[in-house]
Design an enzyme around this catalytic site. Sequence first.
Site, mmCIF file in Angstrom:
data_model
loop_
_atom_site.group_PDB
_atom_site.id
_atom_site.type_symbol
_atom_site.label_atom_id
_atom_site.label_comp_id
_atom_site.label_asym_id
_atom_site.label_seq_id
_atom_site.Cartn_x
_atom_site.Cartn_y
_atom_site.Cartn_z
ATOM 1 N N LYS A 291 0.831 -1.196 0.000
ATOM 2 C CA LYS A 291 0.000 0.000 0.000
ATOM 3 C C LYS A 291 0.874 1.259 0.000
ATOM 4 C CE LYS A 291 -3.726 -2.026 2.809
ATOM 5 N NZ LYS A 291 -4.843 -1.807 1.875
ATOM 6 N N GLU A 363 -6.260 -9.577 0.678
ATOM 7 C CA GLU A 363 -5.980 -10.664 1.630
ATOM 8 C C GLU A 363 -7.157 -10.984 2.539
ATOM 9 O OE1 GLU A 363 -6.415 -7.542 4.096
ATOM 10 O OE2 GLU A 363 -5.206 -7.482 2.267
ATOM 11 N N ARG A 365 -10.393 -11.430 1.885
ATOM 12 C CA ARG A 365 -11.197 -12.528 1.330
ATOM 13 C C ARG A 365 -10.418 -13.840 1.357
ATOM 14 N NH1 ARG A 365 -11.623 -9.272 -4.211
ATOM 15 N NH2 ARG A 365 -11.567 -7.666 -2.603
#
Length: 519
Positions: A291, A363, A365
């Site tokens: 990110k 990540e 899910r």
Amino acid sequence: MFRSGIGFSAALSLLLAGQAALAQRTLEIAVYAVPDSGAIAFAVGKDVANEGVFANVDRIAAGALRRAVDNAGYEGERGTTLNLHGVGPYSQVLLVGTGTDAIDGRLLEDVGGLIGRAAMQSAAPAIEVLWPEKSASAAAVHLAFGIELGQFALRTYKTPSTKKKLGEGKVVLRVADARATQESWRRQWQPVLEGVTFARTLVTEPANTMYPESFVERAREAFKGVAGISIEVLDVAAMEKLGMGSILAVGKGSVRPPRLLVVRYRGAGNEAPIAFVGKGITFDSGGISIKPSANMWRMKYDMAGAAAVTGTLLTLARREARVNAIAVAALAENMPSGSASRPGDVVRTMSGKTYEIMSTDAEGRMVLVDAVWYVQEKDRPRVLIDIATLTGSQVTALGDEYGGLFTRDDALAAQLLAAGKSSGEELWRLPLHPSYAKDLESPIADLRNGGSGSGAGAGVGAHFIGAWIKPELSWAHLDIASMAWVDESTPTVPKGASGYGVRLFDRYVRESIEAAARP
């Protein structure tokens, strides 16, 4: 006079768990009376009529309260406050407006929350809240609940100040039927406060103290001695044996190993349970699909779903709810390293189904699919609800007003929407369109873990999880990315972790499960 707050045994458990997050003022429930001095708080309607509590206080203050309100131009609109100091013999008078709205539980919780927040900024040793309505214990407990919710703060890491401290002492809620109010509070609402406090605290904790193993230990401490509870924890070896390649793939990049925490509560004989499954990413760097650095600090909140389901089970067990329920917390830390999963890797899940990783930042899910499959296989629930801070597209779609609800079950949707409205943790139903399957097609695996990066991201994420839900099962997915952390305080949610989901799920159980079971 009855003392409230968290309660001794629960407070001890929370303190042992390292959580200095209890309400900063103790709550006492006492018989109604208008004090002739000190700090007081009460609700007023639109235009602040000279009647009821206001008239009684103004008489003691020899008209000073009326003059102060008129000079301030205060009109008692809903959600507004007027905080006055030195009014006649009163050191502080706090007025909270209800406007012209009908008095219901949500309004009273907001009134209480505003009083609780103001109490945190007051140096008065005691603040007395006046609620004179007779035979209104059902209403008064909502005031108490709001007061306690509004006071939440985590002070573990702040250096104690030597200056005069604010927000210490007590809040005394003065009601017509103190004994009935106290009993209702103790049995029905204080347990909800415990669950919300537990969830907020876990989410607020920094990731260097809150990781999969410590989450499990906090849960063990919180549930110690609670009737009807059993706890199961799967470590890496157990997950490898079961073939949980998906949750293991997320945790591979971290020195903190993943865990699957399962808390079971039996309160209704042999009935099939309700399963609540929560995403528990204790820190989300995005992994190899890292990110941006801006606001990455907040990704300690990515375990809010796991905190919510665990807090829900604490609530249900504490209030001895007539339901069998399970909380599953899928816990992992998503970090980049030489051992981390990569985009393009193919993962085999516990069910045998495979998927291709398009982004390691999808990540949530990934951990959920093994968790939902495990509880379906082992516990055969009649309803399964998962909750996760899953997608940024939910934030774009709904802002901070609603959590996203995805389900193919219209009856379950109606129940959850109603519970959201009455609890104040509202939901908005979003579509699960069959076309989302196209976005998840992979040339080398059964699915991909994400689409192209554009379009209905929240719906695609829900569809991915739904691929691991058995068709006959009543299932809902809640995406709460915009709801688990607030940047601006609301009456019952101070800035920071909201504990979203605990009040919602407790109300769902009350209204749709326990109510249906009554003769």
